[in-house]
Motif scaffolding. Sequence first.
Motif, PDB file in Angstrom:
ATOM      1  N   GLN A   1      58.920   9.921  25.465  1.00 15.77           N
ATOM      2  CA  GLN A   1      58.183  11.180  25.679  1.00 15.77           C
ATOM      3  C   GLN A   1      56.727  10.938  26.072  1.00 15.77           C
ATOM      4  N   THR A   2      56.530  10.035  27.012  1.00 20.51           N
ATOM      5  CA  THR A   2      55.176   9.797  27.529  1.00 20.51           C
ATOM      6  C   THR A   2      55.137  10.134  29.006  1.00 20.51           C
ATOM      7  N   LEU A   3      54.268  11.064  29.355  1.00 20.05           N
ATOM      8  CA  LEU A   3      54.021  11.394  30.756  1.00 20.05           C
ATOM      9  C   LEU A   3      52.585  11.906  30.845  1.00 20.05           C
ATOM     10  N   TRP A   4      52.094  12.025  32.047  1.00 15.08           N
ATOM     11  CA  TRP A   4      50.708  12.469  32.213  1.00 15.08           C
ATOM     12  C   TRP A   4      50.612  13.971  31.943  1.00 15.08           C
ATOM     13  N   GLN A   5      50.018  14.306  30.801  1.00 18.03           N
ATOM     14  CA  GLN A   5      49.946  15.717  30.378  1.00 18.03           C
ATOM     15  C   GLN A   5      48.623  16.380  30.716  1.00 18.03           C
ATOM     16  N   GLN A   6      47.530  15.610  30.727  1.00 17.33           N
ATOM     17  CA  GLN A   6      46.256  16.244  31.038  1.00 17.33           C
ATOM     18  C   GLN A   6      46.293  16.786  32.456  1.00 17.33           C
ATOM     19  N   ASN A   7      45.813  17.986  32.619  1.00 12.39           N
ATOM     20  CA  ASN A   7      45.802  18.687  33.919  1.00 12.39           C
ATOM     21  C   ASN A   7      47.198  19.043  34.429  1.00 12.39           C
ATOM     22  N   ALA A   8      48.224  18.955  33.576  1.00 10.58           N
ATOM     23  CA  ALA A   8      49.583  19.301  34.009  1.00 10.58           C
ATOM     24  C   ALA A   8      49.696  20.765  34.401  1.00 10.58           C
ATOM     25  N   LEU A   9      48.862  21.622  33.813  1.00  9.74           N
ATOM     26  CA  LEU A   9      48.890  23.058  34.102  1.00  9.74           C
ATOM     27  C   LEU A   9      47.677  23.493  34.928  1.00  9.74           C
ATOM     28  N   ALA A  10      47.019  22.524  35.549  1.00  7.67           N
ATOM     29  CA  ALA A  10      45.720  22.775  36.187  1.00  7.67           C
ATOM     30  C   ALA A  10      45.665  23.976  37.121  1.00  7.67           C
ATOM     31  N   PRO A  11      46.674  24.229  37.966  1.00 12.09           N
ATOM     32  CA  PRO A  11      46.533  25.384  38.865  1.00 12.09           C
ATOM     33  C   PRO A  11      46.555  26.731  38.146  1.00 12.09           C
ATOM     34  N   TYR A  12      47.006  26.749  36.883  1.00 11.33           N
ATOM     35  CA  TYR A  12      47.253  28.019  36.207  1.00 11.33           C
ATOM     36  C   TYR A  12      46.450  28.178  34.924  1.00 11.33           C
ATOM     37  N   VAL A  13      45.419  27.362  34.736  1.00  5.22           N
ATOM     38  CA  VAL A  13      44.537  27.530  33.579  1.00  5.22           C
ATOM     39  C   VAL A  13      43.089  27.528  34.058  1.00  5.22           C
TER      40      VAL A  13
ATOM     41  N   GLU B   1      51.953  33.309  34.556  1.00  8.84           N
ATOM     42  CA  GLU B   1      51.850  34.768  34.476  1.00  8.84           C
ATOM     43  C   GLU B   1      50.561  35.179  33.777  1.00  8.84           C
ATOM     44  N   ALA B   2      50.216  34.476  32.702  1.00  7.24           N
ATOM     45  CA  ALA B   2      48.968  34.784  31.982  1.00  7.24           C
ATOM     46  C   ALA B   2      47.758  34.607  32.890  1.00  7.24           C
ATOM     47  N   PHE B   3      47.787  33.566  33.730  1.00  7.37           N
ATOM     48  CA  PHE B   3      46.661  33.302  34.631  1.00  7.37           C
ATOM     49  C   PHE B   3      46.466  34.450  35.612  1.00  7.37           C
ATOM     50  N   TYR B   4      47.554  34.917  36.203  1.00  5.36           N
ATOM     51  CA  TYR B   4      47.426  35.965  37.209  1.00  5.36           C
ATOM     52  C   TYR B   4      47.262  37.355  36.610  1.00  5.36           C
ATOM     53  N   ARG B   5      47.589  37.505  35.330  1.00  7.19           N
ATOM     54  CA  ARG B   5      47.375  38.793  34.670  1.00  7.19           C
ATOM     55  C   ARG B   5      46.087  38.825  33.859  1.00  7.19           C
ATOM     56  N   GLY B   6      45.388  37.696  33.782  1.00  4.33           N
ATOM     57  CA  GLY B   6      44.133  37.658  33.039  1.00  4.33           C
ATOM     58  C   GLY B   6      44.337  37.776  31.538  1.00  4.33           C
ATOM     59  N   VAL B   7      45.306  37.020  31.009  1.00  4.11           N
ATOM     60  CA  VAL B   7      45.638  37.069  29.583  1.00  4.11           C
ATOM     61  C   VAL B   7      45.197  35.764  28.925  1.00  4.11           C
ATOM     62  N   PRO B   8      44.437  35.823  27.828  1.00  5.82           N
ATOM     63  CA  PRO B   8      43.934  34.593  27.203  1.00  5.82           C
ATOM     64  C   PRO B   8      44.953  33.907  26.298  1.00  5.82           C
ATOM     65  N   LEU B   9      45.548  32.832  26.787  1.00  6.55           N
ATOM     66  CA  LEU B   9      46.405  31.964  25.981  1.00  6.55           C
ATOM     67  C   LEU B   9      45.676  30.645  25.740  1.00  6.55           C
ATOM     68  N   ILE B  10      45.766  30.130  24.517  1.00  5.86           N
ATOM     69  CA  ILE B  10      45.176  28.835  24.187  1.00  5.86           C
ATOM     70  C   ILE B  10      46.323  27.834  24.063  1.00  5.86           C
ATOM     71  N   VAL B  11      46.530  27.023  25.071  1.00  5.01           N
ATOM     72  CA  VAL B  11      47.661  26.091  25.105  1.00  5.01           C
ATOM     73  C   VAL B  11      47.221  24.758  24.509  1.00  5.01           C
ATOM     74  N   ILE B  12      47.882  24.353  23.432  1.00  5.18           N
ATOM     75  CA  ILE B  12      47.578  23.092  22.760  1.00  5.18           C
ATOM     76  C   ILE B  12      48.802  22.187  22.871  1.00  5.18           C
ATOM     77  N   SER B  13      48.620  21.015  23.464  1.00  2.00           N
ATOM     78  CA  SER B  13      49.731  20.061  23.566  1.00  2.00           C
ATOM     79  C   SER B  13      49.358  18.780  22.848  1.00  2.00           C
ATOM     80  N   ALA B  14      50.266  18.297  21.992  1.00  5.51           N
ATOM     81  CA  ALA B  14      50.089  16.976  21.396  1.00  5.51           C
ATOM     82  C   ALA B  14      50.448  15.926  22.439  1.00  5.51           C
ATOM     83  N   ASP B  15      49.812  14.748  22.351  1.00 12.10           N
ATOM     84  CA  ASP B  15      50.059  13.694  23.330  1.00 12.10           C
ATOM     85  C   ASP B  15      49.896  12.340  22.659  1.00 12.10           C
TER      86      ASP B  15
END
Length: 379
Positions: A116-128, A90-104
Motif C-alpha cells: 500500500q505505497t504509492l505517491w499520495q501527496q498531490n493525488a487530488l491536486a486538480p480538485y482541492v 464535486e465538493a470543489f466545483y460546488r464550493g463545499v469545505p471538506l478536510i481530506v486527511i490521508s495516512a501515508d
Amino acid sequence: MITTDKLSCNILADLFVAHGIKDVVLSPGSRNSPLIVAIVRRNELRHHVVIDERSAAFIALGMAIESGCPVALVCTSGTALLNYAPAVAEAFYRGVPLIVISADRPEEWIDQDDSQTLWQQNALAPYVKRSCDLGAHLEFENGEWVCNRLINDALIEAVSGRKGPVHINVRLDAPLNRTAEFKAGDSRVIRQLTPPFELATPEARRLGEKLASPKRVLIIIGFHQPDERLNRALMKLSALPNVVVMTESIANLHSPSFISRIDMTLRILSANDWKKLQPDVVITAGGALVSRHVKEWIRSMDKGVEHWHVGLSHVTVDCFKHLSLRIEMEAAVFLRQLASALQIYKTPCDYSSEWHEIYRQATASHNEYVRECLNLNRF
C-alpha cells in the motif's frame, strides 16, 4: 491526556477543535490508526465510522452541504485516498469545505514494493484548494512549527473566499500503537480576519446606470446554497421592468417573480422570440448551469451581448464566451447593491412582462400535458 504518540496526529486533532470542526468521518485501516486514536480521544469531535471510502466521502459531502460547516475525512494509506476523488471533485466545483486527511508511509518507502505505497501527496491536486504533506518525523528544530503552520494554513484555506476541499497527507512510521501524554488545547492557532467587502457607492451607481432601463438584463443563477439575502436581492431586481431572473432548481431560490423552469420556458420560443428576447447584459452567479438550452442560446448571441459573472471563484468563468466583467465578491452583496442602485431608474420597458407572458404560456402547456398523461393512465 493519554493518546497516540504521533505528534502530527495530536496537533491535527487539536486544530480541528480550535477551528470549529465538529464532524469527522473515519474509514479505519492500519496506517491511519494513530489519526483515529487522536480524534476519538477528543470529546469535542463527533466521529462517524464508514468503512467504504467512496461512501464515506459522499456522506461527508452531504453533511458539509447540510451544515454549511467543514467536515473532515480520514482514510488509511494507498488507494484508499483515490476512492475519495469523486466526492472531492464535486465538493470543489460546488464550493463545499471538506478536510481530506490521508495516512501515508514515510517517503523513503514509496515505490519500494512495500504494501500500500504509492505517491499520495498531490493525488487530488486538480480538485482541492490546497495540499500539504506532513513528514513522518518532527524531531528537528522547526518540525513542530512547520507541522502546525501547514495544518492551520489548510484549515483556513478550506473556508476562505470560495470554500472548497483541502488535502493533508500525514506520513506515519511504525510502530503505530504507542501512546504518550499530550496536553490538549495547547497547539498554536492561526486565525484569519476577512473584513466584509462591498462595492464603493460610486462604483455601484456607475454599474447601476450601465444597466438602467431600457437596457435588457437577464440574471441566471446556477448551483447555490440556500441564501435568504440573495433571494431578497433577486426579488427586488425581478420587480424592475427591464430585469428577468432565471433560477435553476439547484439554485435553492424561490419567488413567483422568478422564472424557475428554464428549459420548459425556452422550449416554446419561436425563432423570432429567440432574437427578440436577446438581452443586452447577462449576469450569472452560483456554480455550474445545467440547462443546455440556455447555454447554447447565449453562446449563439451577437458579440455585443455582455456577460458579467459574480461570485468568489478560483478561475475566470466564461461559460457563454461573452464575458466582459468578473465581479469577485459575494453574489448576495453585489446584487443587493445593484438592486439599490437601479431603483432610481423608472424608464418603461417590456422585457420582463414579455418573458413572464411566455413563462405563463409554457406553464399552462406543461400543466395541460401532465393532465393528459394522468387521464391516459386511468385506462
